[in-house]
Design an enzyme around this catalytic site. Structure first.
Site, mmCIF file in Angstrom:
data_model
loop_
_atom_site.group_PDB
_atom_site.id
_atom_site.type_symbol
_atom_site.label_atom_id
_atom_site.label_comp_id
_atom_site.label_asym_id
_atom_site.label_seq_id
_atom_site.Cartn_x
_atom_site.Cartn_y
_atom_site.Cartn_z
ATOM 1 C CG ASP A 24 -20.193 8.646 20.630
ATOM 2 O OD1 ASP A 24 -20.009 9.471 21.546
ATOM 3 O OD2 ASP A 24 -21.141 8.718 19.832
ATOM 4 C CG HIS A 33 -21.707 12.626 20.429
ATOM 5 N ND1 HIS A 33 -22.127 11.409 20.926
ATOM 6 C CD2 HIS A 33 -22.686 13.525 20.749
ATOM 7 C CE1 HIS A 33 -23.298 11.571 21.524
ATOM 8 N NE2 HIS A 33 -23.661 12.838 21.411
ATOM 9 C CB SER A 77 -26.886 12.516 21.646
ATOM 10 O OG SER A 77 -26.179 12.557 22.868
#
Length: 304
Positions: free
Chosen positions: A245, A273, A27
């Site tokens: 995602d 995610h 991320s």
């Protein structure tokens, strides 16, 4: 700023005695890795960047679109499971949006707190991170909230906002706006409101419920220098993206792999995610082979 963090990361590399940095970032961690590769390309060892954020400064694809896609995928799945929220994808989505719209004027009481529209939208988003296993819980908890018990959704919202049971917030709640605003340009309140209108055209559900982005427009600190990292001269950088995602839309991984000179794209056709670490044997094998043996996966590899 991320530039500062990347410099700190290089200091850590030096302190442990490594000539090159091997790094797995998820991320926002993908932005750290991309900036590091740009600042210190000759010190890049084996970098894997999973669930890529946008490093292009191009708002063609926004985060709300990822959550809209994930919510739509949940709704279609829920309908196929004969869940109580509706018999079709459209009916499930209508049940969700009708519920959120009602909360705007009539929040749900949860103990001494209230489940507002914003908290409920955030709570629902929290389940999107976990993919299908989390969807099973969301179908139950969302129905409970529609029936008047919003405790589970409020708990999910607290988790995503890093709020503890004592009402205090963890460092994530404070650090993300500080870093995000340092890494972005301040375009003002009027621009934030205009962008919100545009966001709703791209993402009719979460583009609306996320509201206008006033935070950085009102942040009292100047931005860091702005640039688009390319990592020119770095060793191969493996970029992993999942097509479903919610928080970092798949297109971010495509553009990151393209913008990074040595980027290699690895695609997971699935939900949630972040991919590496148990969602796909195919992805896991490719990442482990690169981190441990230096075997670079073929660019464009797709896994289910």
């Amino acid at each position: 700023s991320t530039i500062d963090t990347a410099r700190d990361l290089d200091l850590l590399r030096s302190l442990v005695g490594d000539d090159k940095l091997s790094y797995l970032g998820y991320s926002y961690g993908t932005q750290i890795g991309a900036v590091y590769a740009d600042l210190f390309p000759q010190r890049v060892g084996r970098l894997v960047l999973d669930a890529a954020v946008d490093i292009t400064d191009d708002d063609t694809v926004i985060q709300a679109q990822g959550f809209d896609l994930a919510l739509g995928n949940f709704a279609a799945w829920c309908a196929r499971q004969n869940c109580t929220l509706g018999g079709t994808k459209e009916n499930v989505l209508k049940a969700v949006t009708d519920f959120l719209d009602r909360l705007d004027a009539a929040p749900l009481q949860v103990g001494d707190r209230r489940l507002t529209q914003s908290l409920a939208a955030t709570g629902i988003a929290g389940y999107m991170y976990g993919g299908i296993p989390a969807w099973r819980v969301l179908a139950r908890d969302l129905q409970a909230a529609i029936d008047g018990d919003g405790a589970a959704l409020l708990h999910s919202s607290d988790g995503l906002s890093d709020r503890g049971e004592d009402g205090r917030y963890g460092s994530l709640f404070y650090s993300f706006p500080a870093i995000g605003c340092a890494d972005s340009k301040d375009e003002g309140v009027v621009e934030a409101e205009q962008r919100w209108v545009q966001d709703q055209q791209k993402a009719p559900i979460y583009g609306k419920y996320f509201g206008p982005g006033y935070t950085c427009a009102l942040w009292p600190v100047r931005s860091a220098p702005q640039f688009q990292p390319t990592g020119s001269g770095a060793a191969p950088i493996v970029v992993v993206g999942a097509t479903g995602d919610p928080a970092t839309p798949y297109q971010n991984a495509v553009t990151m792999a393209k913008q990074l000179t040595s980027g290699v794209l690895l695609t997971y056709e699935g939900e949630g995610h972040g991919t590496f670490g148990g969602k796909s044997t195919c992805i896991d094998r490719a990442v482990i082979a690169y981190l441990t043996q230096g075997t670079v996966p073929a660019d464009g590899t797709r896994c289910q």
